[in-house]
Write an enzyme that holds these catalytic residues in place. Structure first.
Site, PDB file in Angstrom:
ATOM      1  N   GLY A  41       0.814  -1.223   0.000  1.00  0.00           N
ATOM      2  CA  GLY A  41       0.000   0.000   0.000  1.00  0.00           C
ATOM      3  C   GLY A  41       0.842   1.265   0.000  1.00  0.00           C
ATOM      4  CB  CYS A  42       3.818   2.210   1.960  1.00  0.00           C
ATOM      5  SG  CYS A  42       3.021   2.035   3.568  1.00  0.00           S
ATOM      6  CB  THR A  43       4.994   0.393  -2.994  1.00  0.00           C
ATOM      7  OG1 THR A  43       5.959  -0.080  -2.045  1.00  0.00           O
ATOM      8  CG2 THR A  43       5.642   0.518  -4.358  1.00  0.00           C
TER       9      THR A  43
END
Length: 153
Positions: A41-43
């Protein structure tokens, strides 16, 4: 952190250099908190800001990503995905605590404390103008861009 509040803080960037939020005074600042570098998700979220960066810059904004990762982990993340904005390393959680983004989460049936994905939009004078709570990574950068454009009207 409340709307219309002014804030400044000091933290290390991905190169281990000291950065102050006030270093970016004079332009809108997008500060997005993400749970952990190089996770799915952070990517998606970080790459969304990368891909929207030129439009955000044209709107006059500065983008800063921040998590509890170390400067070394942030640098690796930045290089791996060719991120074109600073990543801030809040490994001692001072900034996370200042903004109240550490929340209890349920991970695989265990209660853990982690960052709730949240974005803050500051005006050129470091006044908090908008909070995006519980962010969904997909399309978030465009949502932030729209908010910046709306402020200029």
């Amino acid at each position: 952190m409340e709307l219309n509040e002014k804030v400044d803080f000091t933290v290390l960037n991905e190169d281990g250099e000291t950065v102050h939020l006030s270093d970016y005074k004079g332009q809108p600042i997008v500060l997005f908190f993400y749970p952990r570098a190089d996770t799915p998700g952070c990517t998606i979220e970080a790459c969304g800001f990368r891909d929207t960066f030129d439009k955000l810059q044209k709107a006059g904004a500065v983008v800063l990503g921040i998590s509890r990762d170390t400067p070394k982990a942030q640098k690796k993340f930045k290089e791996k995905y060719n991120l074109n904005y600073p990543l801030l390393a809040d490994s001692d959680e001072k900034i996370c605590n200042l903004f109240g983004v550490l929340k209890e989460k349920n991970m695989y049936g265990k209660k853990v404390k982690g960052i709730e994905r949240t974005t803050y939009l500051f005006g050129p004078d470091l006044t908090l103008l908008k909070i995006f709570p519980k962010v969904k990574p997909e399309g978030h950068a465009e949502e932030v861009l729209a908010a910046i454009k709306a402020l200029k009207k």
